[in-house]
Design an enzyme around this catalytic site. Structure first.
Site, PDB file in Angstrom:
ATOM      1  N   GLU A 243       0.771  -1.261   0.024  1.00  0.00           N
ATOM      2  CA  GLU A 243       0.055  -0.040   0.287  1.00  0.00           C
ATOM      3  C   GLU A 243       0.836   1.142  -0.191  1.00  0.00           C
ATOM      4  O   GLU A 243       1.792   1.432   0.776  1.00  0.00           O
ATOM      5  CB  GLU A 243      -0.904  -0.072   1.123  1.00  0.00           C
ATOM      6  CG  GLU A 243      -1.628   1.362   1.466  1.00  0.00           C
ATOM      7  CD  GLU A 243      -2.580   1.685   0.354  1.00  0.00           C
ATOM      8  OE1 GLU A 243      -2.471   2.998  -0.085  1.00  0.00           O
ATOM      9  OE2 GLU A 243      -3.516   0.902  -0.272  1.00  0.00           O
ATOM     10  N   HIS A 364     -24.841   1.529  -3.102  1.00  0.00           N
ATOM     11  CA  HIS A 364     -26.164   2.261  -2.273  1.00  0.00           C
ATOM     12  C   HIS A 364     -26.025   3.766  -2.520  1.00  0.00           C
ATOM     13  O   HIS A 364     -27.126   4.176  -2.516  1.00  0.00           O
ATOM     14  CB  HIS A 364     -26.080   1.862  -0.843  1.00  0.00           C
ATOM     15  CG  HIS A 364     -24.644   1.905  -0.185  1.00  0.00           C
ATOM     16  ND1 HIS A 364     -23.729   1.193  -0.210  1.00  0.00           N
ATOM     17  CD2 HIS A 364     -24.352   3.172   0.610  1.00  0.00           C
ATOM     18  CE1 HIS A 364     -23.070   1.479   0.446  1.00  0.00           C
ATOM     19  NE2 HIS A 364     -22.918   2.498   1.102  1.00  0.00           N
ATOM     20  N   HIS A 487     -31.515  -6.897  24.796  1.00  0.00           N
ATOM     21  CA  HIS A 487     -30.379  -7.154  25.364  1.00  0.00           C
ATOM     22  C   HIS A 487     -30.722  -8.671  25.276  1.00  0.00           C
ATOM     23  O   HIS A 487     -31.764  -9.401  25.645  1.00  0.00           O
ATOM     24  CB  HIS A 487     -30.378  -7.026  26.921  1.00  0.00           C
ATOM     25  CG  HIS A 487     -29.432  -7.682  27.580  1.00  0.00           C
ATOM     26  ND1 HIS A 487     -27.839  -7.290  27.734  1.00  0.00           N
ATOM     27  CD2 HIS A 487     -29.503  -8.670  28.486  1.00  0.00           C
ATOM     28  CE1 HIS A 487     -27.172  -7.902  28.264  1.00  0.00           C
ATOM     29  NE2 HIS A 487     -28.161  -8.933  29.021  1.00  0.00           N
TER      30      HIS A 487
END
Length: 509
Positions: A243, A364, A487
């Site tokens: 990278e 999206h 929960h």
């Protein structure tokens, strides 16, 4: 948005589109000819059937527009469904299962196996089955919504005309009131390295390797690089990502999250060479590839030998042979089509969305633009808050974020506060024995308004949608902290991080 749909569907049924002052010019309904004719008349013609294109076409039809979608490939869905988002997620999911079974994870849960064997052909078959089902689903939706699908390479041959050239050389001409360009993007080539999709591959080839390479080098540790690299690393390859930047995860990721993410991937066996550039690649007589690298700032050269080289340096807008030059539509310096806030090009009835315009190259984002764009054609309001568009890296653990990063807030001089909560303190993560990562919330110091949410951990890609909703509605950290969360769930970590941001302290950490 739903109200607009009801209004325009109603108007369409009553034949009143010609009365809409802000709608399409001369939008009286025109009967569509069949495929056998030389000409099709339409109100909206979409070029491209990726996430932006197919969604826009369906929405346009739902609003009562006579809609055509021109697609150059045999299957609908674009890069995302065929060689991108969908097949990669199938491999990411299944390689994670294999990694759990092949390593010590299953044994630690009391699931003991005498032999775990990888059937790569079967894994690829499952991927292909999912892709086929979803692309076929779009074809069904087109039929259901009366969208005419024209298979051919679409070119704009006039401001009100699209010509589709088919594989057999035949053409289909579409006369249309409006044109929407949704042609997506293509892999950015690496100078001096030729991709053969065999041993030197792009993301497309990496989704269909015939065997697990012994050693793989990935050029780029952005979203696509770490996702596909992690697939093959889990399946047994020795993977090293090179990278140029000093961090993993690409542009937009919060640096604290990135460092923790890198640490977790390295613990899994993924190797990284950051601040490093690739200077070339040479195929040897034995089929292996020598990849030449050196420090980004210059320095001593080094060679890494691998079986497969994966080039993942990004994508670029696909605008080839669209006819833009003839129309006088110029591209910006990055090859994108300039548009206004209503997605109109310099020719008002020609629009563009998705990867060919500015902004993140996300499926999206393109879908949202497609819907909003055609609603705008019908006279509706056009608005997208790009600060509320989430990003996800589908590794394990996942990484997801929406809004501003800490680095962006510092750069913009905005005073902020931070709330964090580790998954190690979350009961559901503990019971799942999957506790790597954390939730990090950034709130405005003076107003408590949520400015950014950064999640590293299990289910991050699902959890980030709660954060996107909070940002869209301008919620405060306290607003989220006071919402009752079931929960035990992973999303309780999101609530706890907002408690920490708003009140200075979480409950369970």
């Amino acid at each position: 948005m739903q109200s607009w749909s009801r209004v325009y569907c109603s108007l369409a049924k009553r034949g009143h589109f010609n009365r809409i002052s802000h709608g399409l010019q001369g939008l009286s309904a025109v009967p569509l000819r069949t495929y056998a004719d030389q000409l099709i008349d339409a109100d909206v013609t979409v070029i491209g059937s990726g996430p932006g294109g197919y969604v826009a076409a369906i929405k346009a039809a739902q609003l009562g527009f006579k809609t055509v979608c021109v697609e150059k490939n045999e299957t609908l869905g674009g890069t995302c469904l065929n060689v991108g988002c969908i097949p990669s997620k199938a491999l990411l999911n299944n390689s994670h299962y294999y990694h759990m079974a092949h390593g010590k994870d299953f044994a630690s849960r009391g699931i003991e196996m005498s032999e775990v064997r990888l059937n790569l052909d079967k894994m690829m078959e499952q991927k292909s089955t999912a892709v086929k089902a979803l692309t076929g689903g779009i074809a069904h939706l087109f039929k259901q919504n009366k969208v005419i699908h024209v298979n051919g390479y679409g070119k704009i041959t006039g401001k009100n005309q699209v010509t589709a050239t088919k594989v057999d050389g035949g053409t289909q001409v579409v006369d249309t009131k409006n044109i929407l360009i949704a042609t997506g993007s293509e892999v950015t080539p690496f100078p001096g390295i030729t991709i053969d999709e065999d041993t030197i591959v792009s993301s497309t080839g990496a989704l269909s390797l015939k065997k697990v390479p012994e050693k793989m080098v990935v050029i780029g540790a952005g979203v696509i690089g770490v996702e596909l690299g992690s697939v093959w690393q889990r399946l047994g390859a020795d993977v090293t990502a090179v990278e140029f930047l000093g961090h993993v995860g690409g542009i937009g990721i919060d640096m604290e999250i990135s460092k923790n993410f890198q640490r977790i991937l390295q613990k899994q066996g993924f190797k990284f060479k950051l601040n490093t550039k690739v200077t070339g690649a040479t195929k040897k007589s034995d089929g292996k590839i020598d990849v030449s690298i050196e420090a980004a700032s210059g320095g001593k050269a080094e060679v890494i030998t691998c079986d497969v080289l994966l080039v993942c340096i990004g994508r670029r807008p696909f605008t080839k042979n669209l006819g833009l030059e003839e129309l006088g539509i110029e591209l910006d310096p990055r090859g994108r089509i300039p548009v206004n806030t209503r997605f109109q090009t310099k020719i008002p009835n020609i629009y563009a969305i998705g990867d060919v315009v500015a902004g993140p190259m996300l499926a999206h984002k393109a879908e949202d633009e497609g819907i909003i764009c055609v609603e705008g054609m019908a006279g509706g309001a056009v608005h997208i808050d790009y600060n509320c568009v989430p990003s996800v890296i589908y590794t394990h653990p996942e990484v997801a974020w929406v809004g501003k990063s800490e680095e962006q807030l510092k750069e913009e001089g905005i005073e902020y506060k931070v709330g964090k909560f580790p998954f190690a303190a979350n009961s559901r993560a503990k019971t799942n024995a999957d506790t790597d990562g954390m939730v990090k919330i950034l709130g405005q110091k003076s107003t408590d308004r949520v400015l950014g949410a950064h999640i590293l951990g299990p289910g991050a890609g699902e959890m980030v949608n709660e954060a996107a909703l909070a940002l869209e509605y301008g919620a405060s950290c306290e607003d989220i902290a006071r919402v009752c969360h079931a929960h035990p769930t992973l999303s309780e970590a999101f609530r706890e991080a907002n408690l920490a941001a708003s009140f200075g302290k979480s409950i369970n950490f």
